[in-house]
Design a protein around this motif. Structure first.
Motif: not given
Ligand code: FAD
Length: 403
Positions: A83, A129, A47, A35, A277, A42
């Protein structure tokens, strides 16, 4: 001074970079994100942001890190570049623009993407998302026109709540009779449905969507009952899938996420971790591979892996299994997990502004999780007791004393 490359510049990726520096890692860190936005959080997308004024300060509030702190971290930030491939033998990440980035240690934190909607007319079917998704949905909600939300899980119902608050007539459709039961258990799911109805949301649960046709402003959502719901906007929230496409052919074990060992090291290559995730790791308590889609897990796994890299420690990751959701003024919290073959005990009552705790036991009778609504004290107490391995009866008794 190892070069740590982190792919995914969101919660897990950013917290890893912060953790590495806080723990004294002095080597180079490269943080690669698809991004263009600076890292943001997120949970507030559904919310608070959907109902916000989208001023610069409202958007700043969802940032995971300030620009000043980012500068201090001395991280090479490559935003807007996905990536596209991984060569674990040469220890190289290939970017979509053709560039290659070598690593000593790689942290995969690419998270998840919204499960694609199977119904995509020319326009007007939205998903949530990213920050850009939230902006697009907020623009539609401002029209105060009818909204159909497909999916009655946490995200779908949070979007429905925001749509009602914005003044839109809202219908939530889900083929499951009590969609939130999977997350909070049947003891609480029914009350949550009642809460949404009391707030003006129409729920059509136990009913499937078979198609969406039309264009934004004039959509028709077709149900398996033969009914056709007119909508100006349709938002589809039917879960998420791990972002692993870029790892196809890398030799890593991919199976509903990047499969790791108990230390969060990716199976299939040396010096590669997967967190957040996107990761599927062996959960010691549950005795199976688990992929969590929760904020606390992503943040905790980032700290765990940052420690392993900066300190050279080798320890199994122990999950706290904590998750929350805000539904109107109700605070839903859960710690641990529910075993569908197990049993549960309800303490308290949600009627008339009340509060409730449900203690879950697994099939063998051992306490494994607690879900609370509007009762943070009970949650904190239960969490401590669960982690101490206390029997379910003792936890139930302690919560009864609290009530
Ligand atoms: P992500 O937040 O998915 O981030 C991954 C990042 O990697 C993204 O920015 C993406 O663009 C990037 N990416 C993907 N592929 C590539 C690539 N090939 N190269 C480079 N970059 C890449 N959890 C709770 O516990 N409580 C809540 O109330 C809650 N509410 C939520 C509400 C919403 C609307 C959403 C969408 C999620 C919610 N979640 C909640 C879940 C929580 O946000 C996620 O568990 C958390 O964001 C996970 O973080 P992450 O860094 O593992 O993955």
């Amino acid at each position: 001074d190892q070069h740590v490359v982190i792919v995914g510049a969101s919660l897990a990726g950013t917290r890893t970079a912060q953790g590495l520096r806080a723990l004294g890692h002095t080597g180079p860190i490269t943080l690669i994100g698809a991004e263009t936005e600076l890292p943001y959080d997120r949970p507030p997308l559904s919310k608070t942001l959907l109902s916000s004024d989208w001023s610069a300060s409202a958007v700043d509030e969802v940032r995971l890190i300030s620009t000043a702190e980012l500068d201090q971290l001395a991280v090479e930030l490559r935003l807007g570049t996905a990536a596209a491939g991984l060569d674990t033998a040469a220890k190289l990440v290939r970017l979509a623009d053709g560039a290659e980035v070598g690593y000593d240690v790689l942290v995969i934190a690419t998270g998840a993407v919204a499960r694609p909607s199977p119904w995509n007319p020319a326009s007007g079917v939205l998903q949530l998302r990213t920050l850009a998704d939230a902006r697009a949905i907020a623009e539609r909600l401002a029209l105060k026109e009818p909204v159909v939300v497909v999916g009655g899980g946490f995200i779908g119902t949070e979007i429905a709540a925001a749509a009602v608050a914005a003044g839109c007539p809202v219908v939530v459709v889900d083929p499951v009779p009590e969609p939130m039961a999977r997350l909070v258990g049947p003891e609480i799911a029914g009350s949550l449905v009642g809460l949404h109805r009391d707030n003006g949301v129409t729920t059509r649960f136990g009913v499937g969507v078979i198609g969406i046709t039309g264009v934004a402003g004039a959509l028709t959502v077709e149900l398996d009952t033969g009914e056709r719901l007119p909508a100006s906007t349709a938002v589809v929230g039917i879960g998420s899938i791990p972002a692993t496409d870029w790892l196809t052919g890398s030799g890593l074990t991919l199976d509903n996420g990047v499969v790791t060992d108990g230390f969060l090291r990716a199976v299939g290559a040396a010096d590669v971790y997967a967190i957040g995730d996107v990761a599927r790791w062996p959960h010691p308590g549950r005795g199976q591979q688990v992929r969590a889609e929760h904020w606390t897990n992503a943040s905790d796994q980032a700290r765990h892996v940052a420690t392993a890299i900066a300190r050279g420690t080798e320890a199994a990751y122990e999950s706290t299994d904590y998750v929350w959701s805000d539904q109107y003024d109700w605070k839903v919290n859960a710690v641990g997990w529910r075993d569908p073959r197990g049993s549960s005990t309800v303490i308290g009552d949600l009627a008339e502004g009340g509060r409730v705790a449900v203690v879950h036991a697994d099939a063998g009778g051992a306490a494994c999780g607690v879900v609370t609504v509007n009762w943070v004290r009970a949650l904190n107490q239960a969490r401590r007791r669960l982690m101490a391995g206390e029997p379910g009866a003792t936890i139930v008794e302690a919560l009864r004393q609290l009530s």
